[in-house]
Design a protein around this motif. Structure first.
Motif, short mmCIF file in Angstrom:
data_model
loop_
_atom_site.label_atom_id
_atom_site.label_comp_id
_atom_site.label_asym_id
_atom_site.label_seq_id
_atom_site.Cartn_x
_atom_site.Cartn_y
_atom_site.Cartn_z
N ILE A 117 0.85 -1.20 0.00
CA ILE A 117 0.00 0.00 0.00
C ILE A 117 0.88 1.24 0.00
O ILE A 117 1.77 1.40 0.85
N THR A 118 0.66 2.12 -0.96
CA THR A 118 1.48 3.32 -1.09
C THR A 118 1.03 4.40 -0.12
O THR A 118 -0.06 4.34 0.46
N GLU A 119 1.85 5.40 0.03
CA GLU A 119 1.52 6.53 0.90
C GLU A 119 0.34 7.31 0.32
O GLU A 119 0.27 7.53 -0.89
N LEU A 120 -0.59 7.67 1.16
CA LEU A 120 -1.78 8.42 0.78
C LEU A 120 -2.67 7.64 -0.21
O LEU A 120 -3.31 8.23 -1.10
N ALA A 121 -2.67 6.36 -0.05
CA ALA A 121 -3.57 5.54 -0.87
C ALA A 121 -5.02 5.86 -0.52
O ALA A 121 -5.32 6.42 0.55
N ILE A 122 -5.94 5.48 -1.42
CA ILE A 122 -7.37 5.78 -1.25
C ILE A 122 -8.15 4.48 -1.16
O ILE A 122 -7.91 3.54 -1.93
N PHE A 123 -9.08 4.43 -0.20
CA PHE A 123 -10.05 3.33 -0.15
C PHE A 123 -11.43 3.94 -0.34
O PHE A 123 -11.86 4.79 0.43
N HIS A 124 -12.14 3.46 -1.38
CA HIS A 124 -13.44 4.01 -1.73
C HIS A 124 -14.53 2.96 -1.51
O HIS A 124 -14.34 1.78 -1.81
N SER A 125 -15.67 3.37 -0.99
CA SER A 125 -16.78 2.46 -0.73
C SER A 125 -18.09 3.22 -0.87
O SER A 125 -18.10 4.42 -1.17
N ASP A 126 -19.21 2.51 -0.63
CA ASP A 126 -20.48 3.22 -0.54
C ASP A 126 -20.60 3.85 0.84
O ASP A 126 -19.71 3.72 1.69
N ARG A 127 -21.73 4.52 1.10
CA ARG A 127 -21.89 5.26 2.35
C ARG A 127 -22.63 4.41 3.39
O ARG A 127 -23.53 4.88 4.08
N GLY A 128 -22.27 3.13 3.48
CA GLY A 128 -22.87 2.26 4.48
C GLY A 128 -22.42 2.65 5.88
O GLY A 128 -21.33 3.21 6.09
N SER A 129 -23.26 2.32 6.86
CA SER A 129 -22.97 2.75 8.23
C SER A 129 -21.68 2.15 8.76
O SER A 129 -20.97 2.81 9.54
N ASN A 130 -21.35 0.92 8.38
CA ASN A 130 -20.12 0.32 8.87
C ASN A 130 -18.88 0.92 8.21
O ASN A 130 -17.84 1.06 8.84
N TYR A 131 -19.00 1.27 6.93
CA TYR A 131 -17.88 1.91 6.26
C TYR A 131 -17.64 3.32 6.78
O TYR A 131 -16.52 3.82 6.74
N THR A 132 -18.69 3.99 7.22
CA THR A 132 -18.54 5.36 7.72
C THR A 132 -18.41 5.41 9.24
O THR A 132 -18.45 6.48 9.83
N SER A 133 -18.28 4.24 9.87
CA SER A 133 -18.15 4.22 11.33
C SER A 133 -16.79 4.76 11.76
O SER A 133 -15.81 4.74 11.00
N GLU A 134 -16.73 5.22 13.01
CA GLU A 134 -15.47 5.74 13.54
C GLU A 134 -14.42 4.63 13.64
O GLU A 134 -13.23 4.86 13.40
N ALA A 135 -14.86 3.41 13.94
CA ALA A 135 -13.92 2.31 14.09
C ALA A 135 -13.22 2.00 12.76
O ALA A 135 -12.00 1.83 12.71
N PHE A 136 -13.99 1.96 11.67
CA PHE A 136 -13.37 1.66 10.38
C PHE A 136 -12.54 2.83 9.90
O PHE A 136 -11.47 2.64 9.30
N GLY A 137 -13.00 4.05 10.14
CA GLY A 137 -12.21 5.21 9.77
C GLY A 137 -10.88 5.23 10.50
O GLY A 137 -9.84 5.57 9.92
N GLY A 138 -10.88 4.83 11.79
CA GLY A 138 -9.63 4.75 12.54
C GLY A 138 -8.71 3.68 11.99
O GLY A 138 -7.48 3.84 11.97
N LYS A 139 -9.29 2.55 11.53
CA LYS A 139 -8.50 1.48 10.92
C LYS A 139 -7.77 1.99 9.68
O LYS A 139 -6.56 1.74 9.51
N LEU A 140 -8.46 2.70 8.82
CA LEU A 140 -7.84 3.22 7.60
C LEU A 140 -6.78 4.25 7.93
O LEU A 140 -5.69 4.28 7.31
N ALA A 141 -7.06 5.11 8.90
CA ALA A 141 -6.08 6.13 9.29
C ALA A 141 -4.80 5.48 9.82
O ALA A 141 -3.69 5.92 9.51
N ALA A 142 -4.96 4.40 10.58
CA ALA A 142 -3.79 3.70 11.11
C ALA A 142 -2.97 3.06 10.00
O ALA A 142 -1.75 2.89 10.15
N MET A 143 -3.62 2.71 8.89
CA MET A 143 -2.92 2.12 7.77
C MET A 143 -2.38 3.17 6.81
O MET A 143 -1.76 2.83 5.80
#
Length: 392
Positions: free
Chosen positions: A285-311
């Motif tokens: 995974i490169t620096e500043l990579a992008i993960f795109h999804s629909d606006r589902g509640s689990n994808y927009t949850s704070e827990a998943f957002g924190g997971k992506l930020a950590a990666m």
């Protein structure tokens, strides 16, 4: 299918002959359905016609007690109906081809359903010419078409019966066979090879969470210059007798490869995180990579957002209810279900899981030609990139 062996009862023979005389399917199809050899069924039909004309079994009893003139008129009417039905079918099959050879080919294909004498008369060709045509050695063109048919069948059956004529043509080209797409299309139509078709309905797993305002960084541009820079993901579910099996995927926009997937009996945030963990193992995974999804509640949850930020991954989402904003992920699920999963009824989640893995890892990533990659496989595109990177 294991073929049945005789002796056959009179009732069975009569029913088999009736299916041929009353229907419009070829003898070979009916014979395969009944589990008998097509030559056997053809002989039964020929023997019946020799004895009773074109009447189906049981029909002769209805004419008992009628005058000879009435019986003759009925035979003439039946013959006219048979002629009309044949010419109607011939119009569809010939499709404007009026050559004598095309008519001979039709007569040869339909000789189990009608007498050669009748068909030659209806199509205005001579019987002697037909038999002389049949005795000729096959032309080079005919031999090549037969070879092409064998290769097309091999490709079609070897790729889950999921390829339309464009992908079959692309695979032929990869094998060094020079042929036009329209020829492939025509041969597939003649062979009755139809690729799996899209289902009419798709279940919805998106439950928008309006509290989170995450931008759309992709804007329907599902391409990337290198692997590991842009990913798309989504969740779907597969019905089983034990309940739903949920599948989360992560697809690399450069190679179109499913680099991460996870399955469970729920679609909570840990399922999505497991798919991302697999993606991180399979691709750098490169620096500043992008993960795109629909606006589902689990994808927009704070827990998943924190997971992506950590990666070190930036999050992107499409609009609510607009499937085109995540079309690449939607397209993969459509292919998975229409080309493979819709053929099965799963009694357990474990059986469904095995078939999902078989499709993703055994077919989609490594064997299926992708139109968005110039009819290459995702694995080939990834290998080419890694080779260029290693030699740079």
């Amino acid at each position: 299918m294991t073929r049945r062996k005789g002796p056959y009862s009179r009732e069975f023979k009569d029913e088999a002959v009736r299916m041929v005389l009353d229907g419009d399917r070829p003898v070979s199809h009916i014979a395969r359905e009944l589990g008998i050899h097509d030559t056997t069924l053809h002989n039964w039909v020929t023997a019946w016609r020799r004895e009773h004309g074109s009447a189906a079994p049981g029909e002769s009893s209805r004419t008992a007690g009628r005058s000879d003139r009435e019986a003759e008129l009925e035979r003439e009417n039946r013959k006219l109906r048979e002629e009309v039905a044949f010419l109607k079918k011939a119009g569809r099959l010939l499709r404007g081809r009026e050559s004598v050879t095309a008519r001979y080919e039709l007569i040869d294909a339909e000789k189990a359903n009608h007498t050669v004498w009748d068909m030659c008369q209806w199509l205005a060709v001579s019987r002697s010419g037909f038999y002389e045509w049949r005795s000729r050695p096959a032309s080079a063109t005919a031999e090549r078409r037969e070879l092409l048919k064998a290769q097309i069948i091999d490709i079609f059956t070897g790729h889950l019966e999921a390829y339309g004529y464009r992908r079959v043509h692309a695979e032929l080209c990869r094998r060094g066979v020079r042929v036009s797409p329209e020829t492939v299309r025509s041969l597939m139509r003649g062979l009755g090879l139809v690729a799996c078709r899209p289902a009419r309905w798709r279940p919805v797993t998106t439950d928008a969470d309006a509290r989170h305002r995450i931008p759309d960084l992709v804007r329907r541009n599902f391409t990337a210059d290198a692997p590991g820079t842009t990913f798309v993901g989504d969740v779907t579910y597969i019905p089983t007798w034990e309940g739903f099996l949920y599948l989360a995927t992560v697809i690399d926009c450069c190679t179109k490869k499913v680099v991460g997937w996870a399955m469970a009996d729920h679609f909570r945030t840990p399922l999505l995180e497991a798919a991302m963990d697999m993606a991180a193992v399979n691709v750098e995974i490169t620096e500043l990579a992008i993960f795109h999804s629909d606006r589902g509640s689990n994808y927009t949850s704070e827990a998943f957002g924190g997971k992506l930020a950590a990666m070190g991954i930036r999050q992107s989402v499409g609009r609510t209810g607009v499937c085109w904003d995540n079309a690449m992920a939607e397209s993969f699920f459509s292919a998975l279900k229409n080309e493979w999963l819709n053929r099965f009824t799963f009694t357990t989640r474990a059986k469904a899981r095995r078939q999902v893995v078989r499709y993703i890892e055994g077919f989609y990533n490594r064997r299926r030609l992708h139109s968005g990659l110039g009819y290459q496989t995702p694995q080939e595109v990834e290998d080419q990139y890694l080779t260029r990177k290693a030699t740079a």
